[in-house]
Design a protein around this motif. Structure first.
Motif, short mmCIF file in Angstrom:
data_model
loop_
_atom_site.label_atom_id
_atom_site.label_comp_id
_atom_site.label_asym_id
_atom_site.label_seq_id
_atom_site.Cartn_x
_atom_site.Cartn_y
_atom_site.Cartn_z
N ILE A 115 -0.84 0.09 -9.70
CA ILE A 115 -0.13 -1.08 -9.17
C ILE A 115 0.85 -1.56 -10.23
N ASN A 116 2.12 -1.55 -9.87
CA ASN A 116 3.14 -2.01 -10.81
C ASN A 116 3.94 -3.15 -10.20
N VAL A 117 4.95 -3.58 -10.91
CA VAL A 117 5.78 -4.69 -10.44
C VAL A 117 6.48 -4.34 -9.15
N LYS A 118 6.89 -3.08 -9.01
CA LYS A 118 7.59 -2.68 -7.79
C LYS A 118 6.71 -2.83 -6.56
N ALA A 119 5.42 -2.52 -6.69
CA ALA A 119 4.50 -2.68 -5.56
C ALA A 119 4.43 -4.14 -5.13
N LEU A 120 4.42 -5.04 -6.11
CA LEU A 120 4.39 -6.47 -5.79
C LEU A 120 5.70 -6.90 -5.14
N LYS A 121 6.82 -6.36 -5.62
CA LYS A 121 8.12 -6.68 -5.02
C LYS A 121 8.20 -6.14 -3.58
N LEU B 248 -3.18 -6.68 -16.52
CA LEU B 248 -2.11 -5.67 -16.44
C LEU B 248 -2.68 -4.26 -16.60
N HIS B 249 -3.68 -4.11 -17.47
CA HIS B 249 -4.31 -2.80 -17.67
C HIS B 249 -5.09 -2.38 -16.41
N ILE B 250 -5.74 -3.32 -15.78
CA ILE B 250 -6.49 -3.02 -14.55
C ILE B 250 -5.52 -2.62 -13.44
N LEU B 251 -4.42 -3.38 -13.30
CA LEU B 251 -3.42 -3.06 -12.28
C LEU B 251 -2.80 -1.69 -12.52
N ALA B 252 -2.51 -1.37 -13.77
CA ALA B 252 -1.93 -0.07 -14.10
C ALA B 252 -2.91 1.06 -13.77
N ALA B 253 -4.20 0.83 -14.04
CA ALA B 253 -5.22 1.84 -13.73
C ALA B 253 -5.31 2.10 -12.22
N LEU B 254 -4.96 1.09 -11.44
CA LEU B 254 -4.98 1.21 -9.97
C LEU B 254 -3.63 1.65 -9.42
N ARG C 6 1.78 2.68 -18.60
CA ARG C 6 0.71 1.87 -19.18
C ARG C 6 1.28 0.71 -20.00
N PRO C 7 0.70 -0.48 -19.85
CA PRO C 7 1.16 -1.62 -20.66
C PRO C 7 0.77 -1.46 -22.11
N ALA C 8 1.36 -2.26 -22.96
CA ALA C 8 1.05 -2.22 -24.39
C ALA C 8 -0.41 -2.61 -24.62
N LYS C 9 -0.94 -2.18 -25.76
CA LYS C 9 -2.35 -2.43 -26.06
C LYS C 9 -2.69 -3.92 -26.06
N GLY C 10 -1.78 -4.74 -26.50
CA GLY C 10 -2.05 -6.16 -26.58
C GLY C 10 -1.80 -6.92 -25.29
N ALA C 11 -1.44 -6.19 -24.24
CA ALA C 11 -1.13 -6.85 -22.97
C ALA C 11 -2.40 -7.40 -22.31
N LEU D 178 0.82 -1.21 0.00
CA LEU D 178 0.00 0.00 0.00
C LEU D 178 0.85 1.26 0.00
N GLN D 179 2.00 1.21 0.67
CA GLN D 179 2.91 2.37 0.67
C GLN D 179 3.31 2.75 -0.75
N GLU D 180 3.68 1.75 -1.53
CA GLU D 180 4.12 2.00 -2.90
C GLU D 180 2.98 2.52 -3.75
N VAL D 181 1.80 1.91 -3.63
CA VAL D 181 0.65 2.33 -4.43
C VAL D 181 0.20 3.74 -4.03
N LEU D 182 0.08 3.99 -2.73
CA LEU D 182 -0.34 5.32 -2.27
C LEU D 182 0.71 6.37 -2.59
N GLY D 183 1.99 6.00 -2.45
CA GLY D 183 3.05 6.95 -2.76
C GLY D 183 2.98 7.42 -4.20
N SER D 184 2.77 6.47 -5.12
CA SER D 184 2.67 6.82 -6.54
C SER D 184 1.43 7.67 -6.81
#
Length: 232
Positions: free
Chosen positions: A71-77, A63-69, A54-59, A39-45
């Motif tokens: 949420i990226n790979v760093k948040a998961l890490k 991934l698009h939902i996570l990006a809209a929220l 944003r991920p590529a159109k064909g992703a 949550l720190q990473e998501v709220l910080g961003s």
């Protein structure tokens, strides 16, 4: 829901959490810390206005939902770091310190606990934190990790040496280490208190860092544009 009902609900949830903490301390701390780091990473961003790329159109739609929220790979890490590294380390180091000063309530003992925390525990946790952040941010070699720790250790310790004694002194004076419920379960009240303090401070510093990075990136882009205009 009325204020009274909300208060009762909050107390009930806190009691259930503390009972789980008493029954399964390491697991509960790991889940809590992992969630808070995420949550720190998501709220910080979000607060800093630093949207996730944003991920590529064909992703994948996920991934698009996570990006809209935001949420990226760093948040998961960060969640993995909190679950597997930060929580177990804090559990055993802080537990050892508490056992060493268990039952000692004199002023000298309280000061000794603060000094021991500042000189023994803080350097370890700060070094591990910086090393983990270096890896999360893409450090490729052991030398890169060491350089990150050396460069940032004193700054992190300086903050820790101010915040940790203050929060520990507040806990010593106002928060009982253990209380008893009707179920005769020990409830460690220091854990949610320290988690709350670390979450607020972690989010604050995360926001500051991301804002500084945005400003630096904007200045760099502006300078590059000026340079291009001069060349034309």
């Amino acid at each position: 829901m009325s204020t009274v009902q909300a208060t009762k609900r909050a107390r009930s949830l806190l009691q259930r959490y503390l009972q789980e903490l008493a029954a399964n301390p390491l697991r509960t701390k790991a889940i809590t810390t992992g969630t808070l780091c995420f949550l720190q990473e998501v709220l910080g961003s979000t607060i800093a206005g630093a949207p996730v790329k944003r991920p590529a159109k064909g992703a994948s739609p996920i991934l698009h939902i996570l990006a809209a929220l935001n949420i990226n790979v760093k948040a998961l890490k960060m969640a993995i770091y909190g679950f597997l590294v930060s929580a177990p380390m804090s559990h055993y180091l802080t537990g050892t310190l508490q056992k060493a000063f268990a039952g000692k309530t004199s002023t000298g003992a309280r000061i000794g606990q603060i000094v021991a925390n500042s000189l023994l525990i803080s350097p370890v946790t700060s070094s591990v934190y910086l090393a983990s952040m270096a890896i999360i941010n893409g450090a490729k070699t052991f030398d890169d990790v060491i350089k990150t720790v050396k460069a940032g250790l004193f700054s992190v310790l300086r903050v820790s040496w101010v915040v940790s004694p203050l929060t520990l002194a507040i806990a010593q004076k106002y928060i009982p280490l253990e209380v008893r419920t009707g179920f005769a379960l020990p409830e460690i009240l220091w854990v949610p208190f320290f988690n709350s303090v670390q979450f607020v401070l972690g989010t604050y510093f995360n926001v500051r860092v991301k804002q500084q990075l945005r400003i630096a990136a904007a200045k760099k882009a502006a300078q590059e544009k000026k340079d291009e205009e001069k060349q034309e």
